[in-house]
Scaffold this motif. Sequence first.
Motif, PDB file in Angstrom:
ATOM      1  N   UNK A 281     -29.850 -43.212  24.600  1.00 50.10           N
ATOM      2  CA  UNK A 281     -30.430 -43.903  25.949  1.00 50.10           C
ATOM      3  C   UNK A 281     -31.127 -45.145  25.553  1.00 50.10           C
ATOM      4  N   UNK A 282     -32.050 -44.939  24.456  1.00 47.28           N
ATOM      5  CA  UNK A 282     -32.698 -46.214  24.119  1.00 47.28           C
ATOM      6  C   UNK A 282     -31.909 -47.362  23.685  1.00 47.28           C
ATOM      7  N   UNK A 283     -30.571 -47.210  22.900  1.00 49.40           N
ATOM      8  CA  UNK A 283     -29.636 -48.024  22.643  1.00 49.40           C
ATOM      9  C   UNK A 283     -29.106 -48.597  23.766  1.00 49.40           C
ATOM     10  N   UNK A 299     -42.075 -62.543  34.378  1.00 49.37           N
ATOM     11  CA  UNK A 299     -43.431 -62.258  34.398  1.00 49.37           C
ATOM     12  C   UNK A 299     -43.573 -61.500  33.066  1.00 49.37           C
ATOM     13  N   UNK A 300     -44.619 -61.936  32.280  1.00 52.35           N
ATOM     14  CA  UNK A 300     -44.948 -60.980  31.288  1.00 52.35           C
ATOM     15  C   UNK A 300     -45.183 -59.443  31.380  1.00 52.35           C
ATOM     16  N   UNK A 301     -45.720 -59.240  32.273  1.00 49.51           N
ATOM     17  CA  UNK A 301     -46.026 -57.729  32.351  1.00 49.51           C
ATOM     18  C   UNK A 301     -44.837 -56.933  32.759  1.00 49.51           C
ATOM     19  N   UNK A 302     -43.901 -57.562  33.366  1.00 46.51           N
ATOM     20  CA  UNK A 302     -42.488 -57.075  33.632  1.00 46.51           C
ATOM     21  C   UNK A 302     -41.847 -56.536  32.333  1.00 46.51           C
ATOM     22  N   UNK A 303     -41.629 -57.663  31.420  1.00 46.97           N
ATOM     23  CA  UNK A 303     -41.132 -57.563  30.178  1.00 46.97           C
ATOM     24  C   UNK A 303     -41.825 -56.345  29.411  1.00 46.97           C
ATOM     25  N   UNK A 304     -43.078 -56.372  29.277  1.00 47.75           N
ATOM     26  CA  UNK A 304     -43.679 -55.452  28.788  1.00 47.75           C
ATOM     27  C   UNK A 304     -43.571 -53.994  29.164  1.00 47.75           C
ATOM     28  N   UNK A 305     -43.374 -54.002  30.439  1.00 49.03           N
ATOM     29  CA  UNK A 305     -42.910 -52.431  30.956  1.00 49.03           C
ATOM     30  C   UNK A 305     -41.523 -51.801  30.522  1.00 49.03           C
ATOM     31  N   UNK A 306     -40.468 -53.031  30.639  1.00 46.08           N
ATOM     32  CA  UNK A 306     -39.317 -52.581  29.955  1.00 46.08           C
ATOM     33  C   UNK A 306     -39.480 -52.218  28.375  1.00 46.08           C
ATOM     34  N   UNK A 308     -42.018 -50.866  27.042  1.00 41.55           N
ATOM     35  CA  UNK A 308     -42.757 -49.540  26.999  1.00 41.55           C
ATOM     36  C   UNK A 308     -41.932 -48.508  27.589  1.00 41.55           C
ATOM     37  N   UNK A 309     -40.780 -48.636  28.427  1.00 38.76           N
ATOM     38  CA  UNK A 309     -40.012 -47.793  28.626  1.00 38.76           C
ATOM     39  C   UNK A 309     -39.131 -47.368  27.391  1.00 38.76           C
ATOM     40  N   UNK A 310     -38.690 -48.293  26.499  1.00 39.06           N
ATOM     41  CA  UNK A 310     -37.959 -48.226  25.490  1.00 39.06           C
ATOM     42  C   UNK A 310     -38.575 -47.467  24.414  1.00 39.06           C
ATOM     43  N   UNK A 311     -39.885 -47.849  24.388  1.00 39.69           N
ATOM     44  CA  UNK A 311     -40.898 -47.045  23.340  1.00 39.69           C
ATOM     45  C   UNK A 311     -41.242 -45.608  23.629  1.00 39.69           C
ATOM     46  N   UNK A 312     -40.892 -45.274  24.811  1.00 37.42           N
ATOM     47  CA  UNK A 312     -41.264 -43.891  25.319  1.00 37.42           C
ATOM     48  C   UNK A 312     -40.048 -43.206  24.907  1.00 37.42           C
ATOM     49  N   UNK A 320     -41.218 -36.575  31.435  1.00 40.00           N
ATOM     50  CA  UNK A 320     -40.650 -37.134  32.672  1.00 40.00           C
ATOM     51  C   UNK A 320     -39.723 -38.116  32.645  1.00 40.00           C
ATOM     52  N   UNK A 321     -40.254 -39.186  31.967  1.00 39.66           N
ATOM     53  CA  UNK A 321     -39.228 -40.279  31.893  1.00 39.66           C
ATOM     54  C   UNK A 321     -37.836 -39.828  30.864  1.00 39.66           C
ATOM     55  N   UNK A 322     -38.045 -38.940  29.820  1.00 36.19           N
ATOM     56  CA  UNK A 322     -37.195 -38.807  28.902  1.00 36.19           C
ATOM     57  C   UNK A 322     -36.264 -37.693  29.775  1.00 36.19           C
ATOM     58  N   UNK A 323     -36.704 -36.859  30.732  1.00 37.57           N
ATOM     59  CA  UNK A 323     -36.001 -35.763  31.535  1.00 37.57           C
ATOM     60  C   UNK A 323     -35.235 -36.744  32.339  1.00 37.57           C
ATOM     61  N   UNK A 324     -35.401 -37.820  33.103  1.00 39.44           N
ATOM     62  CA  UNK A 324     -34.965 -38.536  34.085  1.00 39.44           C
ATOM     63  C   UNK A 324     -33.739 -39.287  33.442  1.00 39.44           C
TER      64      UNK A 324
END
Length: 791
Positions: A281-283, A299-306, A308-312, A320-324
Amino acid sequence: MSVMNKLRDATGRDWLRRTIQLAAGGWLAWTFTTQGLSDADSLSSVLALVIGLLSHAIQNPPPKQPLAKVLPLLRADVKRYWSEERKRRGLHRKPLISVTLTDASPTPAPLLLDYGLWDVKEYAERAADLLAGGKLPSKAVISGEAGTGKTTFAVLLTYGLAKSDGYVPLYLPLASWSPRDEAFTAWFERQVLTTFPRLREVEATPEPLLRDLLNSDKVLLILDGLDELRDGQAQESALHQINACIDDDMPLLLLTRACPALPLLHDAVPLRLKLLDSPDVAHYLDMMTAVIISDPQVPLHERVAWLTIHSHLTSGTCAPLTHLLSRPLYLDLLIRTGLRNPSLAVQFLNAVSHGVEAAKKVLYASFVDDVLDARSLSDRRARLARCLAVRMATEMSKPPVARTMAWWRLYARVPPAAFGVAMAPLTAPAYQLCLLMPAGLTRGFALGTVTGVVLGVCRGVDTRAPAGVAAAVAGSAAAVMTVGAFWVGWDVAAVDTVEIAPVVGFVFWGRRILVSGTWHDWRTWRDIALATAAAASASALMTCGTAAVLAPRADPPRSLLGVFMAVCMGLVVATVSARLLTSPAAELHPATASFQPRGNPLPHLVAATTAAAAVGVAGGFVGGVSRGAIHGLHVGLFFGAVAGPGIGLAGGLIRWLNQPGPQPTATAQRLYRRDRWLAVLSVVGVAAGATAGLAVLDLLAPEFLQSLSDGSFTAGPLDGILFGATIGIIVASFNTAWPSYAVCMAWFTVRHRVPWSLLRYLDVLHTCGILRQEGPLYSFRDEGLQLHLAE
């Protein structure tokens, strides 16, 4: 049952139909001859012959062929259908993330299909190669959790097989089946014959069509969504029926959510779809969102959010994120929406902190907004599409809960009172036409016509509800009073209202009595006779009492026996005609006529017009009994000239257009257009022919029209439209689903502001990915999305 037995049954049914026609005609002749009632219901007999003749004109069964000759054509139909459908579902987008398919045994087993990023062509070919190479058994149960990609795999396997030279795949979702109410073989035939009309050309054999197809070793049945039957007992019943119908060696793939409590499918290999691994999924996420992360305009905060998802995902620190995202459905919702709306990552991370369900709601809401915006719809159309999606989800979530929607079954979500109110516009033209008829004819024509409309339009509707009966009485009464007050005065109109409106309400209440039962059962005729006699007796007493007070010297005079016979003739002849034309108790279904103009239409028009002109014989006979031979001759010529061209034009055109030929696979849009076309042709054909007949008589022999009565008969060419609005609507209601659909859409449009052009908006929701279309049926792409919209 042997072929000879089937042929013998068909011959018996034909003989029985003709016997009933002769018996009904003999009974009418005996009644008129022996009773000599000048106010007898002559036009009811005309109505019976009109419907009977047109039913024969429409019937034109295609030639039958061996299954071996039909299968190559069926493969082409399946390939064409799924080539269109994969684009409409958005599966042509690149890349697709594949499922991970493996053996369901407890011990580790080699993967049949591993994680990969492929385009739709490669995915379909790899899935088909599994079966061709023997890795995927031809009889298996494939289980997996919600959102793991079972339906996508089944659809692309179907598409891949259709393009190859192996099995002919028949993909059917089980959501539209009710195992408690319908046998598996009956449901299968209904679904497959509707979606692939080509199979109607297959020669009948002693075996059901399902077993014929699977015995050929050329057809693979793919049943998707056993879990969508919802009820565990229904799922168990479904499996028992499937086991009873399908032998151990017959090819079948069944896809469902894992449920250990269910019985096994005989001799089927258990397989399962695994959840995606976090590194995979991360790949995929990294590859798909690289353009967002590297875009300085985001915006920077949006790129950081993506990031962060990859990091999690990489670290596995957010359950919950991995489950979904280990489920392709939610991963696809996040990626497809996020590519156009990068801010989704921020909203998604905030929702994940509140749990899985909150995150799902964010994905669903963002997905719906995004796909409607991506279609570049106007604000009004986007609002109507959303309104329709919410209304569909709400209605389908109410008991009885439904997972699929067919446009011709909307009556199940409409109160019977709506059909009662519809009696006003349907009664008005029939009553007005009876007022234009030659002197001596009673209101039985209007009763027979409206009865035919009720029996045709209300197929499938439970009309016994008090609100529906009251609405039918009020609607027909309003129509009769409005038309009658203008044409014959309020006093006569009041008498006609007392005669017609209560009988219409009775037909609503007793419709099941009139349409249930079989010809072979004497109790059927007993119930119809008793119901008709009760309605006629009550109507005669009320009508005569009202006439004695309001219009004692009105024409026609109202006698107990005359009104009794008028009501009896109207109800009985309409009921017999309805049963001859179709089975009014059968489930409402759209017309399956295939309009293929081939050859010269003239022979079809001449044959149908000649046959329909014989209707004049009935009218002439009754006119002769009631008012003398000369009058009878004139009435016979009138009906022969007016009804003959009308019925002949409609019947002849339908015969010409409905000749056997290649039939495309049935989608909801094709079925709707075909059904509406036939309904309009029925009405317009009868109206055009009758108008032409009246115009010819008015031009060539105006004195002939005056000779029909004492001068009160004033029918002109434009009154031919009333023939189409009465007889034509009856014919349309028994051969198509469109009149019933029109009533439903009028109610939904007024009550819930659902767009009248329903199919167009359903197509918008389908191409957006909110809905899926399986043949002519619609369903939501995910149960969670349906529940979200219904909230």
